[in-house]
Design a protein around this motif. Sequence first.
Motif, PDB file in Angstrom:
ATOM      1  N   GLU A 289       9.567  11.248   7.514  1.00 17.13           N
ATOM      2  CA  GLU A 289       9.970  11.489   6.482  1.00 17.13           C
ATOM      3  C   GLU A 289       8.782  11.316   5.234  1.00 17.13           C
ATOM      4  OE1 GLU A 289      13.611   9.255   4.671  1.00 17.13           O
ATOM      5  OE2 GLU A 289      12.167   8.020   3.609  1.00 17.13           O
ATOM      6  N   ARG A 291       7.830  11.010   1.162  1.00 15.59           N
ATOM      7  CA  ARG A 291       8.413  10.490   0.183  1.00 15.59           C
ATOM      8  C   ARG A 291       7.329  10.629  -1.243  1.00 15.59           C
ATOM      9  NH1 ARG A 291       8.821   4.895   3.508  1.00 15.59           N
ATOM     10  NH2 ARG A 291      10.656   5.501   4.920  1.00 15.59           N
ATOM     11  N   ASP A 301      12.736  12.520  -1.655  1.00 13.01           N
ATOM     12  CA  ASP A 301      12.173  12.525  -0.191  1.00 13.01           C
ATOM     13  C   ASP A 301      12.722  13.908   0.558  1.00 13.01           C
ATOM     14  OD1 ASP A 301      14.415  11.698   1.487  1.00 13.01           O
ATOM     15  OD2 ASP A 301      14.561  10.034   0.070  1.00 13.01           O
TER      16      ASP A 301
END
Length: 363
Positions: A289, A291, A301
């Motif tokens: 991920e 962000r 995100d």
Amino acid sequence: MRFLTKKLLALAAFAAPTFAGVEADSTDDFQRFSAVPIIGYTEETKYQFGAMAIIFFRPEFEGGNATELDLSFYGTTRKQVTGSISPKFYFLKDQISGELDLHYDNWVGNYFGRGNNPDIDDFRKFDRRTFYLTSLTESNFGTKQWLKDFRYGLFFEINYTDIDLNRYHYHGNLNRPENTDGWRNGIGYHLSMDTRDNTNWARHGYLVQWGHYFYNKGMGDYSYTHQELDVRGYTEFIWNTSMAVGLLWQRVDGNAPFDKLAGSDGLKRFRGVEKNYFYGNQAMFLQMEFRKKLFWRLAGDIFFEGGKTGDYFSDLMRNKWHRSLGFGGRLALNQKENLYARCEFSWVDFKNIGMTMYVRDAF
């Protein structure tokens, strides 16, 4: 198709205002509480209406972690109701930490059958009432001097679940699940190594944790064990973006209820599907991920997730991965603590759209 969001009403949850409070007679900006409405829509719940609030307590020392009390409640037009009270606490200059989760569900769910390859359009509908209390308390007493980031802890769960599969007619080929109702009470130990710079939105460090939990008929109605290895890493990326990667392996042995086996949870590990959409005795998840904070209280995100299940390790390795690509928006509930509520959309197996709403990061 299931999980296809017909209306994007979830965006209203982030367009609505966040209410936050600080001490009136204080010269600093310590935030005492935050609240946000829950307004959304998914195929699983239909329309959602409710609210969540978090109360913050001042840390014992400068730079310490703030104790929190999370409160949430919402209902849906599919006649689903859920509520929880979840304190996160820190004592003795953060040498003792832990969290409780007191939770109640009156839920309409779907059973897709056991295995790694469910048919998304073939499911048995059921009603479920669940009440549970889980607790994890950790400490670094006796270990701080020689291994400052190591913590050990005790876990316990008290859980009563009642599942009704007879209320709804079903004309497919799925067999009824075994092991449904009753008490699922257990106790276990938890070990962790945590170097993260923040427990909510980490930008540096890593977390490695191992849990081994024992459920026994002497305490409830089932006898089984749950093992879990959770590895996460965090670093800075380009354009002031933070990157998170994670691996989770789970294994369940014994006479476990079908909804307590290893599999997708739909909120943190493999977002955008219903809980236990795919499940078995073992499960593995890989996540990545990116962000980034944007402006005001907003952040965003993008993420990629893979997950699969199997009854044995060789079966787990042989089975195909479920894949998910997604993005989301975030609203800061407490900027100082880096605590965000998030709403995310997932392209599940590159076929179906799913949606997730939750407080805090997935991993």
